[in-house]
Design a protein around this motif. Structure first.
Motif, short mmCIF file in Angstrom:
data_model
loop_
_atom_site.label_atom_id
_atom_site.label_comp_id
_atom_site.label_asym_id
_atom_site.label_seq_id
_atom_site.Cartn_x
_atom_site.Cartn_y
_atom_site.Cartn_z
N TYR A 54 0.85 -1.01 -0.09
CA TYR A 54 0.04 0.04 -0.13
C TYR A 54 0.95 1.24 -0.15
CZ TYR A 54 -3.26 3.60 1.70
OH TYR A 54 -3.86 4.69 1.63
N ASP A 57 2.51 1.79 -3.42
CA ASP A 57 1.40 2.34 -4.31
C ASP A 57 1.36 3.82 -4.35
OD1 ASP A 57 -0.55 2.04 -6.32
OD2 ASP A 57 -1.98 2.67 -4.70
N LYS A 58 1.16 4.15 -2.95
CA LYS A 58 1.02 5.50 -2.69
C LYS A 58 2.23 6.40 -2.94
CE LYS A 58 -3.16 5.62 -1.00
NZ LYS A 58 -4.29 6.24 -1.81
N GLN A 59 3.41 5.69 -2.86
CA GLN A 59 4.50 6.65 -3.16
C GLN A 59 4.69 6.67 -4.59
OE1 GLN A 59 8.14 4.65 -2.27
NE2 GLN A 59 9.46 6.23 -2.29
#
Length: 199
Positions: A54, A57-59
């Motif tokens: 997660y 993905d956010k990075q």
């Protein structure tokens, strides 16, 4: 990319191996407290894997957003330059319109005085000046593309590269304007860079 992929895959693979070892220990150690501990640790490991992916993905989303923001900032600067040039262009036209009447009277006087060749030369100079001014302003009807092309036109002129622009936009553009500007910007940067290498 492959090295990063190996590093990312290392986490779930190692987690799976640890879980297999813990399950094997559960078969050999027949204690309820140990089984509960293994169960809790297993959930923590699985949750940690999900959390890591997660965060990755956010990075990636943040990096993409940062790139877009940097491009947008550059584009806004290009637009400021573009509007400044339009302002200067309008001022030059205002001065020219103010001056054109006097020039026409002078040209008429020259022609009447038999100095037609000199009058023609002056008219040609004025026409060349107008043509040059028109060639310096990009007007496609799309401000994002105008600002980008205007900036590349200036960059090419600074590098003594002749750049001919012929813009034809078929109505509404159905592509994301920011994405289109990135593609156009990269293509023109590559063309300018390649042209610099040509003798």
């Amino acid at each position: 990319l492959s090295q990063n992929l190996i590093l990312v895959l290392f986490l779930p693979i190692s987690t799976f191996l640890i879980l297999v070892v813990l399950l094997r220990c559960c078969y050999q150690i027949n204690e309820t407290g140990f089984h509960i501990t293994v169960l809790v640790v297993s959930f923590i490991l699985i949750f940690a894997n999900i959390a890591v992916f997660y965060i990755i993905d956010k990075q990636n989303v943040l990096i993409e957003t940062k790139d877009k923001l940097l491009f947008t900032e550059k584009h806004i600067n290009n637009q400021v330059i573009h509007y400044q040039e339009l302002y200067n262009y309008q001022n030059e036209l205002r001065v020219f319109r103010h001056d054109i009447r006097n020039r026409l009277f002078s040209l008429m006087a020259m022609v009447k005085d038999g100095q037609a060749d000199k009058a023609v030369q002056i008219m040609e100079n004025n026409l060349n000046w107008l043509e040059e001014m028109n060639g310096n302003i990009v007007n496609s009807g799309n401000p994002i593309i105008d600002a980008l092309l205007q900036s590349k036109l200036h960059l090419a002129k600074e590098k003594k590269i002749k750049l001919n622009l012929q813009i034809k936009l078929a109505g509404e553009i159905k592509v994301d304007e920011l994405e289109l500007a990135i593609v156009l910007g990269n293509a023109l940067d590559n063309a300018i860079e390649a042209t610099e290498k040509v003798p």
